[in-house]
Design an enzyme around this catalytic site. Structure first.
Site, mmCIF file in Angstrom:
data_model
loop_
_atom_site.group_PDB
_atom_site.id
_atom_site.type_symbol
_atom_site.label_atom_id
_atom_site.label_comp_id
_atom_site.label_asym_id
_atom_site.label_seq_id
_atom_site.Cartn_x
_atom_site.Cartn_y
_atom_site.Cartn_z
ATOM 1 N N PHE A 1 0.800 -1.124 0.020
ATOM 2 C CA PHE A 1 0.030 0.076 -0.084
ATOM 3 C C PHE A 1 0.850 1.172 0.222
ATOM 4 O O PHE A 1 0.402 2.321 -0.699
ATOM 5 C CB PHE A 1 -1.150 -0.115 1.140
ATOM 6 C CG PHE A 1 -0.790 0.641 2.274
ATOM 7 C CD1 PHE A 1 -1.065 2.060 2.558
ATOM 8 C CD2 PHE A 1 0.297 0.091 3.328
ATOM 9 C CE1 PHE A 1 -0.953 2.531 3.902
ATOM 10 C CE2 PHE A 1 0.364 0.791 4.425
ATOM 11 C CZ PHE A 1 0.036 1.972 4.859
ATOM 12 N N ASP B 1 11.002 -12.059 -5.732
ATOM 13 C CA ASP B 1 11.845 -11.811 -4.291
ATOM 14 C C ASP B 1 12.997 -10.911 -4.768
ATOM 15 O O ASP B 1 13.726 -11.337 -5.470
ATOM 16 C CB ASP B 1 11.972 -13.357 -3.867
ATOM 17 C CG ASP B 1 12.884 -13.220 -2.583
ATOM 18 O OD1 ASP B 1 13.422 -12.113 -2.169
ATOM 19 O OD2 ASP B 1 12.903 -13.989 -1.570
ATOM 20 N N LEU C 1 11.300 -0.610 -0.091
ATOM 21 C CA LEU C 1 10.441 -0.651 0.744
ATOM 22 C C LEU C 1 9.808 -2.096 0.853
ATOM 23 O O LEU C 1 9.204 -2.521 1.940
ATOM 24 C CB LEU C 1 8.794 -0.146 0.366
ATOM 25 C CG LEU C 1 9.028 1.656 0.198
ATOM 26 C CD1 LEU C 1 9.714 2.024 -0.943
ATOM 27 C CD2 LEU C 1 7.517 2.210 0.502
ATOM 28 N N ALA C 2 10.275 -3.090 0.313
ATOM 29 C CA ALA C 2 10.034 -4.590 0.298
ATOM 30 C C ALA C 2 10.746 -5.005 1.631
ATOM 31 O O ALA C 2 11.579 -4.894 2.081
ATOM 32 C CB ALA C 2 10.809 -5.324 -0.824
ATOM 33 N N ALA C 3 9.433 -5.959 2.518
ATOM 34 C CA ALA C 3 10.096 -6.310 3.470
ATOM 35 C C ALA C 3 9.043 -7.338 4.318
ATOM 36 O O ALA C 3 7.841 -7.299 3.800
ATOM 37 C CB ALA C 3 10.226 -4.948 4.754
ATOM 38 N N GLN C 4 9.593 -7.956 5.112
ATOM 39 C CA GLN C 4 8.601 -8.979 5.946
ATOM 40 C C GLN C 4 8.330 -8.043 7.215
ATOM 41 O O GLN C 4 9.141 -7.683 7.988
ATOM 42 C CB GLN C 4 9.136 -10.310 6.518
ATOM 43 C CG GLN C 4 8.213 -11.005 6.943
ATOM 44 C CD GLN C 4 7.766 -10.601 8.342
ATOM 45 O OE1 GLN C 4 6.517 -10.588 8.418
ATOM 46 N NE2 GLN C 4 8.876 -10.520 9.257
ATOM 47 N N TYR D 1 12.507 -8.187 13.658
ATOM 48 C CA TYR D 1 12.115 -7.012 12.575
ATOM 49 C C TYR D 1 12.817 -5.907 12.982
ATOM 50 O O TYR D 1 13.295 -5.368 11.908
ATOM 51 C CB TYR D 1 10.610 -7.060 12.759
ATOM 52 C CG TYR D 1 10.051 -5.815 12.089
ATOM 53 C CD1 TYR D 1 9.998 -6.170 10.420
ATOM 54 C CD2 TYR D 1 9.906 -4.571 12.285
ATOM 55 C CE1 TYR D 1 9.643 -5.045 9.491
ATOM 56 C CE2 TYR D 1 9.293 -3.472 11.449
ATOM 57 C CZ TYR D 1 9.251 -3.729 10.146
ATOM 58 O OH TYR D 1 8.903 -2.871 9.170
ATOM 59 N N VAL E 1 -3.245 -1.680 12.013
ATOM 60 C CA VAL E 1 -4.444 -1.834 13.030
ATOM 61 C C VAL E 1 -5.696 -0.975 12.441
ATOM 62 O O VAL E 1 -6.767 -1.106 12.947
ATOM 63 C CB VAL E 1 -3.911 -1.614 14.278
ATOM 64 C CG1 VAL E 1 -3.693 -0.019 14.446
ATOM 65 C CG2 VAL E 1 -5.076 -1.811 15.264
ATOM 66 N N ARG F 1 0.888 4.589 19.628
ATOM 67 C CA ARG F 1 1.628 4.697 18.423
ATOM 68 C C ARG F 1 1.613 6.044 17.757
ATOM 69 O O ARG F 1 0.683 6.862 18.056
ATOM 70 C CB ARG F 1 0.959 3.744 17.454
ATOM 71 C CG ARG F 1 1.195 2.298 18.030
ATOM 72 C CD ARG F 1 2.601 1.926 18.023
ATOM 73 N NE ARG F 1 2.450 0.459 18.269
ATOM 74 C CZ ARG F 1 2.924 -0.202 19.554
ATOM 75 N NH1 ARG F 1 3.081 0.846 20.567
ATOM 76 N NH2 ARG F 1 3.013 -1.561 19.889
#
Length: 348
Positions: free
Chosen positions: A11, A56, A77-80, A146, A189, A213
């Site tokens: 997003f 990937d 920006l790619a990440a788990q 993370y 959230v 947050r």
């Protein structure tokens, strides 16, 4: 300008891609679609300057394609991004988030890119701090894998800046929310609460609800990435948030008011690896980039709920058009979007 954007179907990434294309840039959009969605790129599907690579970022084929594209700027920006998953599978998290960042840096170096802008974490890298809002000079104290992976990524940025003179900026993001955030994912959230309340499903708060947050709207975050693509901010980490803390309980109440549903969440035991507070001092971003958050939380929540409602209305409309994306086996047919299948050829 030619740019590479990883995590481009997420997003934030897709919103960034749309912005870059509107400004006339050519974009190689890279995403393995493990959590991203091609529908997020539908707005730009007809733009001939967009090339989509499903891969990937660690894969050899992806590294070759990113290198061959010869981008001037790389947005990584790619990440788990699921904290709980990183706790349950720290090795898998490191492969995606540490080796992934290193692979993208190496591609940027090999391609002769001028700059790489890295999506870091404005909460998990700092951990729990004695004073808030947190300044970039605070000691780093990640409490989950993370966060450790993001710190590692920032360290590799400094290495490549010193060794290869690659300009780098890390943006330590607050809790980003807005349209296109997956309401069925493990993160986000705002979208999770809003979609559940709209559908009459129960909502859950983990802990007593006092955890805070720093919620920052996606368009403001994209603006920070665009500004960071210039020469300003080289070698720096810049916090990107609002400087205002909102508790999870307050957030639930605000969303319930927007969607006009009862504010009656269920309270569950707290989860491992979750922070008590996130609040970011963003003065450096304003001084260095001329950036500040413009969309306040109430307005951002209204926009997000409106987007979710549009999705619900479209799904229930008898005249809803068929998806632009047909699926045949493992191959997505995306009209007018060039998709590189070099990795698929390599696997065969």
């Amino acid at each position: 300008m030619r740019v590479v954007t990883t995590g481009a179907a997420g997003f934030i990434g897709s919103t960034l891609v749309d912005r870059l294309l509107r400004e006339g840039h050519s974009v190689l959009a890279v995403d393995d679609l493990s959590t991203g969605h091609l529908d997020n790129l539908a707005e730009s599907a007809d733009d001939p300057r967009l090339t989509f690579l499903e891969s990937d970022v660690v894969a050899d084929a992806a590294r070759r394609e990113m290198t061959a594209y010869r981008a001037e700027v790389v947005f990584h920006l790619a990440a788990q991004m699921d904290v709980r998953h990183s706790v349950a599978d720290p090795v898998g998290d490191a492969r995606r988030n540490v080796l992934g960042s290193l692979a993208v840096l190496e591609s940027a170096r090999a391609s002769g890119a001028r700059k790489l802008v890295f999506a870091s974490s404005g909460g998990t890298i700092y951990g729990d701090q004695p004073t808030y809002p947190v300044h970039e000079s605070a000691d780093l104290d990640p409490i989950c894998p993370y966060g450790a992976a993001k710190v590692c990524g920032e360290t590799y940025l400094r290495v490549y800046r010193h060794l290869h003179r690659l300009q780098t900026t890390a943006l330590a993001l607050g809790n980003v929310y807005g349209p296109r955030q997956d309401p069925h994912g493990e993160a986000g959230v705002v979208s999770i609460f809003a979609s559940a309340l709209m559908e009459g499903r129960p909502t859950m708060i983990f802990g007593a609800g006092g955890a805070t947050r720093d919620y920052v709207y996606v368009d403001d975050v994209v603006e920070a990435f665009v500004l960071a693509a210039g020469p300003a901010g080289d070698g720096l980490r810049l916090n990107i948030g609002t400087g205002r803390e909102t508790s999870v309980r307050q957030l639930h109440r605000l969303i319930a008011e927007v969607v006009e549903r009862p504010d009656t969440p269920k309270f569950m035991p707290p989860r491992a690896g979750e922070l008590d507070r996130v609040g970011l001092d963003c003065g450096a971003a304003q001084r260095v980039l001329g950036w500040r958050a413009k969309v306040d939380l109430t307005e951002g929540l209204s926009r997000t709920v409106a987007w979710l409602q549009d999705r619900v209305d479209a799904a229930h409309s008898p005249a809803a058009p068929a998806s632009r994306h047909a699926v045949v086996g493992q191959t997505y047919l995306v009209p007018a979007v060039k998709r590189d299948r070099s990795e698929a050829r390599e696997r065969r």
